[in-house]
Design a protein around this motif. Structure first.
Motif, PDB file in Angstrom:
ATOM      1  N   UNK A 187      18.088  79.542  68.177  1.00  7.18           N
ATOM      2  CA  UNK A 187      17.202  79.334  69.461  1.00  7.18           C
ATOM      3  C   UNK A 187      16.100  80.917  70.053  1.00  7.18           C
ATOM      4  N   UNK A 188      15.020  80.495  70.182  1.00  6.07           N
ATOM      5  CA  UNK A 188      14.158  81.996  70.828  1.00  6.07           C
ATOM      6  C   UNK A 188      13.518  81.769  71.180  1.00  6.07           C
ATOM      7  N   UNK A 189      13.648  82.447  72.388  1.00  2.00           N
ATOM      8  CA  UNK A 189      13.576  82.214  74.041  1.00  2.00           C
ATOM      9  C   UNK A 189      12.649  83.496  74.709  1.00  2.00           C
ATOM     10  N   UNK A 190      11.957  83.295  74.661  1.00  2.60           N
ATOM     11  CA  UNK A 190      10.912  84.147  75.810  1.00  2.60           C
ATOM     12  C   UNK A 190       9.278  83.594  76.786  1.00  2.60           C
ATOM     13  N   UNK A 191      10.049  84.036  78.059  1.00  6.15           N
ATOM     14  CA  UNK A 191       9.106  83.456  78.981  1.00  6.15           C
ATOM     15  C   UNK A 191       9.041  81.708  79.171  1.00  6.15           C
ATOM     16  N   UNK A 225       7.751  87.472  69.617  1.00  6.26           N
ATOM     17  CA  UNK A 225       7.719  88.800  69.118  1.00  6.26           C
ATOM     18  C   UNK A 225       7.597  89.559  69.001  1.00  6.26           C
ATOM     19  N   UNK A 226       6.090  89.841  68.116  1.00  7.28           N
ATOM     20  CA  UNK A 226       5.283  90.867  67.597  1.00  7.28           C
ATOM     21  C   UNK A 226       3.588  90.998  68.790  1.00  7.28           C
ATOM     22  N   UNK A 227       3.877  89.914  69.563  1.00  6.51           N
ATOM     23  CA  UNK A 227       1.733  90.276  70.153  1.00  6.51           C
ATOM     24  C   UNK A 227       1.559  89.186  69.066  1.00  6.51           C
ATOM     25  N   UNK A 228      -0.160  89.440  69.705  1.00  2.00           N
ATOM     26  CA  UNK A 228      -0.916  88.187  69.015  1.00  2.00           C
ATOM     27  C   UNK A 228      -1.701  88.817  67.866  1.00  2.00           C
ATOM     28  N   UNK A 285      13.969 100.000  62.705  1.00  2.66           N
ATOM     29  CA  UNK A 285      13.346  99.808  63.453  1.00  2.66           C
ATOM     30  C   UNK A 285      13.034  98.437  63.944  1.00  2.66           C
ATOM     31  N   UNK A 286      12.865  97.468  62.565  1.00  3.91           N
ATOM     32  CA  UNK A 286      13.042  95.599  62.911  1.00  3.91           C
ATOM     33  C   UNK A 286      14.215  95.528  64.270  1.00  3.91           C
ATOM     34  N   UNK A 287      15.050  95.904  63.986  1.00  2.00           N
ATOM     35  CA  UNK A 287      16.374  95.496  65.047  1.00  2.00           C
ATOM     36  C   UNK A 287      15.649  95.982  66.347  1.00  2.00           C
ATOM     37  N   UNK A 288      15.504  97.496  66.053  1.00  3.95           N
ATOM     38  CA  UNK A 288      15.064  98.153  67.388  1.00  3.95           C
ATOM     39  C   UNK A 288      14.074  97.145  68.775  1.00  3.95           C
ATOM     40  N   UNK A 339      12.723  91.270  75.484  1.00  3.11           N
ATOM     41  CA  UNK A 339      12.984  90.815  76.828  1.00  3.11           C
ATOM     42  C   UNK A 339      13.979  89.378  75.875  1.00  3.11           C
ATOM     43  N   UNK A 340      13.479  88.836  75.790  1.00  2.00           N
ATOM     44  CA  UNK A 340      13.859  87.698  74.804  1.00  2.00           C
ATOM     45  C   UNK A 340      14.680  87.364  74.983  1.00  2.00           C
ATOM     46  N   UNK A 341      15.273  86.325  74.711  1.00  2.09           N
ATOM     47  CA  UNK A 341      17.125  85.753  74.698  1.00  2.09           C
ATOM     48  C   UNK A 341      17.223  85.195  73.504  1.00  2.09           C
TER      49      UNK A 341
END
Length: 166
Positions: free
Chosen positions: A104-108, A151-154, A67-70, A76-78
């Motif tokens: 590197x983790x990119x989102x928005x 990743x998870x939201x606030x 579930x974590x990997x899913x 939508x992150x890179x």
């Protein structure tokens, strides 16, 4: 004990690797290419598998780990991660690696340079190395909070933070 300086990225020629390094490389290939089938092949498919990482807390059994990997693969992150500055410890039908991940983790508009202390344990099962345990820690509180929020939201990141404090 020999410190390994060549990073494991998942892009290695698997035919040139030892069976242990092949299993480690397969994990990073699955992670960086968002390949759930390959990830599933890398992990033990049972209740003995365990993971403790910055996104999911402690997960027990493949279904919880999956579930974590899913969630990560479905975002939508890179991102890109590699394993480096590590030692490999052969214990017969078990081996473990202790080192660091960077990436590197990119989102928005958010771009994070990731630094994670990481250990992974693999067990030889029916002639195949299967991951049975992973532990990852982000030492820097600000980076941990930023990663969880990205990743998870606030709301869920705050909940995970409170779970770890209890």
């Amino acid at each position: 004990m020999k410190m390994e300086n060549t990073p494991v990225t998942g892009k290695e020629n698997k035919d040139e690797l030892s069976p242990m390094l092949r299993a480690l490389s397969q994990f990073y290939e699955a992670l960086n290419s968002r390949d759930m089938e390959l990830m599933s092949q890398n992990w033990l498919q049972g209740d003995e598998a365990a993971m403790d990482n910055p996104l999911g807390g402690i997960k027990r059994g493949w279904e919880e780990i999956r579930s974590v990997y899913e969630r990560l693969f479905g975002s939508t992150s890179n991102y890109y991660f590699e394993f480096y500055d590590y030692t490999l410890h052969d214990a017969g039908e078990l081996f473990y690696v202790v080192g660091r991940e960077r990436g590197t983790f990119k989102t928005g508009d958010t771009v994070l340079e990731m630094r994670i202390r990481t250990s992974r344990i693999f067990r030889l099962i029916n002639g195949q190395w299967r991951q049975v345990h992973h532990h990852g820690s982000i030492e820097e509180p600000e980076l941990l909070a930023s990663y969880q929020q990205a990743v998870l939201g606030r709301r869920e990141a705050d909940s995970e933070h409170h779970r770890r404090l209890s």
